[in-house]
Scaffold this motif. Structure first.
Motif, short mmCIF file in Angstrom:
data_model
loop_
_atom_site.label_atom_id
_atom_site.label_comp_id
_atom_site.label_asym_id
_atom_site.label_seq_id
_atom_site.Cartn_x
_atom_site.Cartn_y
_atom_site.Cartn_z
N SER A 284 0.83 -1.13 0.11
CA SER A 284 -0.15 -0.07 0.06
C SER A 284 0.81 1.31 -0.04
N SER A 285 0.25 2.29 -0.46
CA SER A 285 1.13 3.58 -0.54
C SER A 285 0.91 4.21 0.75
N GLU A 286 -0.05 3.93 1.62
CA GLU A 286 -0.48 4.33 2.74
C GLU A 286 -0.09 3.67 4.09
N ALA A 287 0.74 4.40 5.09
CA ALA A 287 1.18 3.60 5.94
C ALA A 287 0.11 3.04 6.92
N ALA A 288 -1.14 3.47 6.82
CA ALA A 288 -2.55 2.89 7.45
C ALA A 288 -2.68 1.51 6.64
N ASP A 300 -3.78 5.90 -2.24
CA ASP A 300 -3.62 6.23 -3.59
C ASP A 300 -3.66 4.92 -4.49
N TRP A 301 -3.00 3.84 -3.94
CA TRP A 301 -2.85 2.40 -4.52
C TRP A 301 -2.57 1.58 -3.56
N ILE A 302 -3.18 0.16 -3.94
CA ILE A 302 -2.94 -0.90 -3.13
C ILE A 302 -2.70 -2.21 -4.22
N ALA A 303 -1.99 -3.11 -3.69
CA ALA A 303 -1.66 -4.28 -4.49
C ALA A 303 -1.79 -5.24 -3.53
N LYS A 304 -2.30 -6.66 -4.12
CA LYS A 304 -2.37 -7.69 -3.29
C LYS A 304 -1.88 -8.99 -4.06
N LEU A 305 -0.60 -9.53 -3.43
CA LEU A 305 0.05 -10.68 -4.32
C LEU A 305 -0.27 -11.98 -3.47
N LYS A 306 -0.14 -13.19 -4.28
CA LYS A 306 -0.16 -14.31 -3.65
C LYS A 306 1.02 -15.25 -4.01
N VAL A 307 1.71 -15.93 -3.21
CA VAL A 307 2.75 -16.67 -3.73
C VAL A 307 2.26 -18.15 -4.11
N THR A 308 2.46 -18.73 -5.09
CA THR A 308 1.79 -19.76 -5.66
C THR A 308 2.57 -21.08 -5.82
N LYS A 309 4.01 -21.04 -5.79
CA LYS A 309 4.74 -21.86 -5.98
C LYS A 309 5.57 -22.24 -4.36
N LYS A 310 5.98 -23.36 -4.26
CA LYS A 310 6.85 -23.61 -3.07
C LYS A 310 8.12 -22.95 -3.00
N SER A 311 8.72 -22.22 -2.24
CA SER A 311 9.66 -21.85 -1.95
C SER A 311 10.30 -20.87 -3.17
N THR A 312 9.28 -19.90 -3.18
CA THR A 312 9.46 -19.11 -4.39
C THR A 312 10.46 -17.78 -4.30
N THR A 313 11.11 -18.03 -5.28
CA THR A 313 12.35 -16.96 -5.32
C THR A 313 12.36 -16.11 -6.58
N LYS A 347 -5.72 -5.37 -7.29
CA LYS A 347 -5.06 -4.02 -7.37
C LYS A 347 -5.90 -2.88 -7.49
N GLU A 348 -5.62 -1.79 -6.97
CA GLU A 348 -6.55 -0.53 -7.04
C GLU A 348 -5.64 0.72 -6.98
N TYR A 349 -5.77 1.55 -8.14
CA TYR A 349 -5.15 2.70 -8.26
C TYR A 349 -6.04 3.74 -8.31
N ASN A 350 -5.79 4.78 -7.45
CA ASN A 350 -6.57 5.97 -7.50
C ASN A 350 -5.91 7.11 -8.22
N THR A 351 -4.73 7.47 -7.51
CA THR A 351 -3.89 8.72 -7.88
C THR A 351 -2.43 8.69 -7.50
N GLY A 352 -1.70 9.58 -7.93
CA GLY A 352 -0.46 9.77 -7.25
C GLY A 352 0.70 8.80 -8.09
N GLU A 353 1.97 8.83 -7.52
CA GLU A 353 3.28 8.01 -7.72
C GLU A 353 3.02 6.90 -7.42
N THR A 354 3.71 5.78 -8.10
CA THR A 354 3.79 4.38 -7.49
C THR A 354 5.18 4.17 -7.46
N LYS A 355 5.98 4.97 -8.06
CA LYS A 355 7.64 4.87 -8.05
C LYS A 355 8.06 5.27 -6.70
#
Length: 375
Positions: A284-288, A300-313, A347-355
């Motif tokens: 998340s872009s926000e500390a909250a 501003d934005w959020i993203a949620k990822l899921k690991v799908t493989k064992k011991s993913t690197t 994922k959700e993008y509303n505004t602002g910079e992601t970098k």
């Protein structure tokens, strides 16, 4: 006295042999009679001073043996009250290391300025320079929650210690080492290792924890560059890492929950190492963080990822690529992102910079650790 040519040659040869004998000592090679330089592939701790420009300058090298090295009197050339940082090279797993402010190396000294106790978790743990001043925040986190696993660097965990006075820069005076298989012999000129004092906070780590001790997320700064940050997020611990002050749904101001001291608004990418299948990673872009919040605040934005493989690197995965790619929620991330084993849940993008604007990471392991619920 006048020496013959033959006698002069003998004297010169004897002098040469004496010089050579001061350089080669047993299996170790010494740069001088006072400083020991161990073989490059040897297991060791490297102590660094600070150069005039702040860059690390090697102070000494200490072998991984059962010993205590008094920086005022030792055979390794370690100089007292000059060290700012340390590193590890090829240190075996389960090696315990104590860093002490006092040269008497006494673990029972309650008036010592500071003592830090760490343990290696990887088979051959190598760590670049870690600054002593950075250990204070990690120790605070550990002492406030003794059951929490505080990772100083991949393969190196802080077990505990004490901090009495803020007198840390350049004040390292002793290093104690206890290998996993104790060496019952004592090296010449060093003290034999004794048992750690009960007052040193030290958690009991289960075998299950050992399995996951090298599971983490490495954070990167600077766009597309070689900006690996001194910040790793443990991958086995259910925890919300908030990098700055934030407010809850009721408007109450809350402090950071950031035991790894990750920088706010300076994270560009993630690198996953040995992450377990089923782990959820919320960004998340926000500390909250705004995960599961029901107020009218919008991140501003959020993203949620899921690991799908064992011991993913994975290699470095740019956060901005999560939003610029055309991947749909519920689908694996594109191969060209180098993120095999990761799926985009939402994922959700509303505004602002992601970098460089990441302010919160929430980790939810496949089997949540109820000891440390997400905050």
């Amino acid at each position: 006295m006048i020496l013959s040519k033959t006698n002069m040659q003998r004297v010169n040869l004897a002098m040469l042999m004496v010089c050579v004998s001061t350089v080669i000592v047993g299996s170790r090679v010494s740069a001088s009679p006072a400083v020991t330089v161990l073989p490059d592939d040897a297991a060791k701790i490297i102590i660094y001073n600070a150069g005039s420009d702040g860059s690390p300058v090697e102070n000494c090298q200490i072998p991984i043996e059962k010993l205590a090295v008094d920086f005022k009197n030792n055979e390794y050339g370690c100089v007292n009250d000059e060290a700012y940082s340390f590193g590890l090279k090829n240190v075996p797993s389960m090696t315990k290391i104590w860093l002490l402010s006092e040269h008497d190396c006494d673990l029972t000294n309650e008036d010592a300025d500071w003592i830090f106790n760490a343990v290696t978790r990887n088979k051959k743990t190598s760590v670049n320079e870690l600054y002593l001043k950075g250990l204070k925040a990690n120790l605070d986190s550990k002492l406030n929650n003794p059951d929490k696993h505080v990772i100083l660097a991949p393969g190196l965990e802080l077990l505990g210690g004490q901090f009495v006075r803020n007198n840390i820069q350049g004040k390292l005076s002793c290093v104690r080492i206890e290998p996993a298989t104790p060496d019952t012999t004592s090296s010449t000129g060093v003290l034999a290792q004794t048992e750690a004092a009960p007052k040193i906070a030290e958690s009991t780590v289960s075998s299950a924890t050992n399995i996951h001790a090298s599971s983490y997320i490495q954070l990167w700064g600077s766009e597309g560059g070689d900006g690996k940050l001194d910040c790793t997020i443990p991958g086995w611990d259910a925890y919300t890492h908030r990098f700055s002050i934030w407010r809850d749904e009721h408007g109450n101001k809350k402090g950071p929950t950031n035991p790894q001291s990750c920088p706010n608004d300076d994270v560009y990418a993630l690198e996953l190492v040995n992450m377990a299948s089923g782990t959820l990673i919320y960004l998340s872009s926000e500390a909250a963080c705004f995960m599961n919040r029901e107020d009218d605040k919008t991140p501003d934005w959020i993203a949620k990822l899921k690991v799908t493989k064992k011991s993913t690197t994975t290699p470095r995965v740019e956060i901005t690529a999560l939003f610029e790619s055309d991947v749909k929620p519920g689908k694996p991330l594109p191969v060209n992102l180098g993120a095999a084993g990761l799926m985009l849940v939402d994922k959700e993008y509303n505004t602002g910079e992601t970098k460089g604007k990441l302010s919160c990471i929430q980790i939810i392991p496949p089997t949540p650790d109820t000891t440390h619920p997400a905050q």
